[in-house]
Design an enzyme around this catalytic site. Sequence first.
Site, PDB file in Angstrom:
ATOM      1  N   ASP A 149       0.861  -1.174   0.000  1.00  5.30           N
ATOM      2  CA  ASP A 149       0.000   0.000   0.000  1.00  5.30           C
ATOM      3  C   ASP A 149       0.904   1.232   0.000  1.00  5.30           C
ATOM      4  OD1 ASP A 149      -2.439   1.582   0.472  1.00  5.30           O
ATOM      5  OD2 ASP A 149      -1.619   1.825   2.490  1.00  5.30           O
TER       6      ASP A 149
ATOM      7  N   ASP B 111      -0.336   5.099   0.842  1.00  2.00           N
ATOM      8  CA  ASP B 111      -0.673   6.065   1.885  1.00  2.00           C
ATOM      9  C   ASP B 111      -0.739   5.380   3.249  1.00  2.00           C
ATOM     10  OD1 ASP B 111      -2.227   8.709   0.328  1.00  2.00           O
ATOM     11  OD2 ASP B 111      -1.826   6.878  -0.775  1.00  2.00           O
TER      12      ASP B 111
ATOM     13  N   ASP C 281      -1.657  -0.945   5.915  1.00  2.00           N
ATOM     14  CA  ASP C 281      -1.885  -0.323   7.216  1.00  2.00           C
ATOM     15  C   ASP C 281      -3.340  -0.364   7.661  1.00  2.00           C
ATOM     16  OD1 ASP C 281      -2.466   1.665   5.117  1.00  2.00           O
ATOM     17  OD2 ASP C 281      -2.817   3.021   6.797  1.00  2.00           O
TER      18      ASP C 281
END
Length: 226
Positions: free
Chosen positions: A14, A16, A174
């Site tokens: 990922d 961001d 995240d």
Amino acid sequence: MSPFQNPAATLIFDLDGTLADTAPDLLGATNAVLAARGRPLLDLAHLRHMVGFGARALIDQAMAASGAPVMDQDMPTLVEIFVAHYRDHIADGTRLFPGVAETLERLKMRGDRLGVLTNKPQQLTDALLPRLGLDGVFAAVYGAGRKPYTKPDPRIFHDIVAESGGGPAVMIGDSITDLNTARAAGAPCILMSYGFTPIPASELGADLVLDDFADLPDAIARLGRG
């Protein structure tokens, strides 16, 4: 024997909240939307819990939090405001998290294949990575719009793994979106504890949760031993 005992793996990241702290510039773009509609502005603490589901979801959450939900017919205009502002300020405050550049280089040097899978629009992803010094690091980069489906649809995970070189793959993210993507695709998932999620990463049920990106090479080895 676990396939992750082989030192080479396909690692899908990922963007961001995992590789980069993009919150300052996403906040600027979000507040540009709110200002255009005369809404009160958000602060960084509130925004960090809204990131990770794409621009439309971010705008929808921000508008709801600042007074009232956005009307469907207004969304295209608000997305245009958001994208225009973000494109012009895409790396004003965005920085890689500590240890990211060095760890990615270490992973590449040992033979791992790296890809980026994000729900950030493809054009913005392609603009940001060079500004962060990550141009050419990844075998494949998939943002929203690259395919007609996005995370957590497992098809996009399989697509990027295949383009990145195939083999055993791990999702590193995240948020619950990253975890759901991995689970749907039948892949293990490592979450970073410092990212953008309203529910702490430690409570989401990932295979491993890390506080430090530099611990990732050893964490992948632990997946193999497990």
